[in-house]
Design a protein around this motif. Structure first.
Motif, PDB file in Angstrom:
ATOM      1  N   UNK A   1       0.785  -1.224   0.000  1.00 33.67           N
ATOM      2  CA  UNK A   1       0.000   0.000   0.000  1.00 33.67           C
ATOM      3  C   UNK A   1       0.823   1.283   0.000  1.00 33.67           C
ATOM      4  N   UNK A   2       2.015   1.256   0.600  1.00 38.88           N
ATOM      5  CA  UNK A   2       2.797   2.485   0.736  1.00 38.88           C
ATOM      6  C   UNK A   2       4.040   2.507  -0.141  1.00 38.88           C
ATOM      7  N   UNK A   3       4.834   1.445  -0.106  1.00 38.39           N
ATOM      8  CA  UNK A   3       6.042   1.411  -0.942  1.00 38.39           C
ATOM      9  C   UNK A   3       5.678   1.536  -2.424  1.00 38.39           C
ATOM     10  N   UNK A   4       4.643   0.825  -2.850  1.00 41.26           N
ATOM     11  CA  UNK A   4       4.230   0.883  -4.254  1.00 41.26           C
ATOM     12  C   UNK A   4       3.821   2.296  -4.649  1.00 41.26           C
ATOM     13  N   UNK A   5       3.074   2.955  -3.784  1.00 43.83           N
ATOM     14  CA  UNK A   5       2.611   4.314  -4.058  1.00 43.83           C
ATOM     15  C   UNK A   5       3.784   5.291  -4.139  1.00 43.83           C
ATOM     16  N   UNK A   6       4.726   5.160  -3.218  1.00 38.25           N
ATOM     17  CA  UNK A   6       5.908   6.012  -3.220  1.00 38.25           C
ATOM     18  C   UNK A   6       6.738   5.813  -4.480  1.00 38.25           C
ATOM     19  N   UNK A   7       7.014   4.559  -4.842  1.00 44.50           N
ATOM     20  CA  UNK A   7       7.868   4.283  -5.995  1.00 44.50           C
ATOM     21  C   UNK A   7       7.248   4.809  -7.289  1.00 44.50           C
ATOM     22  N   UNK A   8       5.964   4.552  -7.478  1.00 50.29           N
ATOM     23  CA  UNK A   8       5.318   4.971  -8.723  1.00 50.29           C
ATOM     24  C   UNK A   8       5.191   6.490  -8.805  1.00 50.29           C
TER      25      UNK A   8
END
Length: 253
Positions: free
Chosen positions: A112-119
């Motif tokens: 939920x968070x790492x994916x959002x940050x990376x993208x």
């Protein structure tokens, strides 16, 4: 045709809300970059988008992996400058706090968070270069605690991650305001997706006191398209003066 000519990236496009968003964007004239790690689902949604007459670029991608997201951004740039990003990937593992493992907690934060940050980090530069951008992240009504999950299975990791989305979009909306980029979130309630729907309906059918249908004022599950409509609004120019906001799509809960 509210998104005509716009290039939009939708992550987790193969199922549920991501799939519904991709189809809704296609109906509104967007050119789609579809990110999904399941090849079969990616092929299916790409064909459906093209059947609607929209251009679609399919990119297999694990959005929790930095190298994979870098590749996604490079592939998307071949289509043109991306101006819309939908950070749809999320989820997690349930468990009461005394039984929740570190691995399960970290897995939930990554989805939920790492994916959002990376993208977001990968696509903001292209938006800054245009002086225009729309970023929509998927939060959840669970950010305030979802009674049925918290009571029956435990959901502190998921609730924490989805609350983190709110902090992310609030801060980033201010950071990127001068670049002409809006950053918002949509927070779905109980939605009848392929994965969640059967579980949510069974809670009601089993007569559990804290079931989502019983506790939602509209007394039904929402549909993926109803969430996609909210995402579409925030991604369109109709929401040009809205940023840093989380829009609840929760049936009144």
């Amino acid at each position: 045709m509210r998104l005509e000519g716009r290039i939009a990236v939708v992550t987790g496009a193969g199922l549920g809300i991501g799939k519904a968003t991709a189809l809704r964007f296609a109906e509104e004239g967007a050119r789609l970059v579809l990110a999904e790690r399941d090849d079969g689902r990616l092929t299916e949604v790409t064909e459906l988008v093209r059947d609607l007459g929209a251009e679609a670029l399919a990119v297999p991608c694990d959005v929790t992996d930095e190298a994979s997201v870098t590749h996604l951004a490079q592939e998307a740039a071949k289509l043109g400058p991306v101006s819309i990003l939908v950070n749809n990937v999320g989820g997690g593992r349930s468990g009461r706090i005394t039984n929740l493992s570190v691995a399960d907690w970290d897995h939930t934060m990554a989805l939920s968070l790492r994916s959002m940050f990376l993208c977001t980090r990968a696509f903001v530069p292209a938006m800054q270069a245009q002086g225009y951008g729309r970023i929509v992240c998927l939060s959840s009504g669970a950010r305030n605690g979802t009674v049925w999950n918290a009571f029956h299975t435990g959901a502190s990791g998921y609730s924490t991650a989805k609350a983190g989305v709110t902090g992310f979009i609030r801060a980033l909306a201010i950071e990127l305001a001068d670049d002409g980029i809006t950053v918002n979130a949509v927070a779905p309630g109980p939605i009848d997706t392929e994965l969640a729907g059967p579980y949510l309906r069974k809670m009601h059918e089993d007569g559990l006191e804290y079931s989502p249908i019983r506790m939602t004022p509209l007394h039904r599950l929402g549909t993926p398209r109803e969430v996609a409509d909210a995402v579409l609004f925030l991604a369109s120019d109709e929401a040009s003066y809205i940023t840093g906001t989380t829009l609840d799509v929760t049936g009144g809960r």
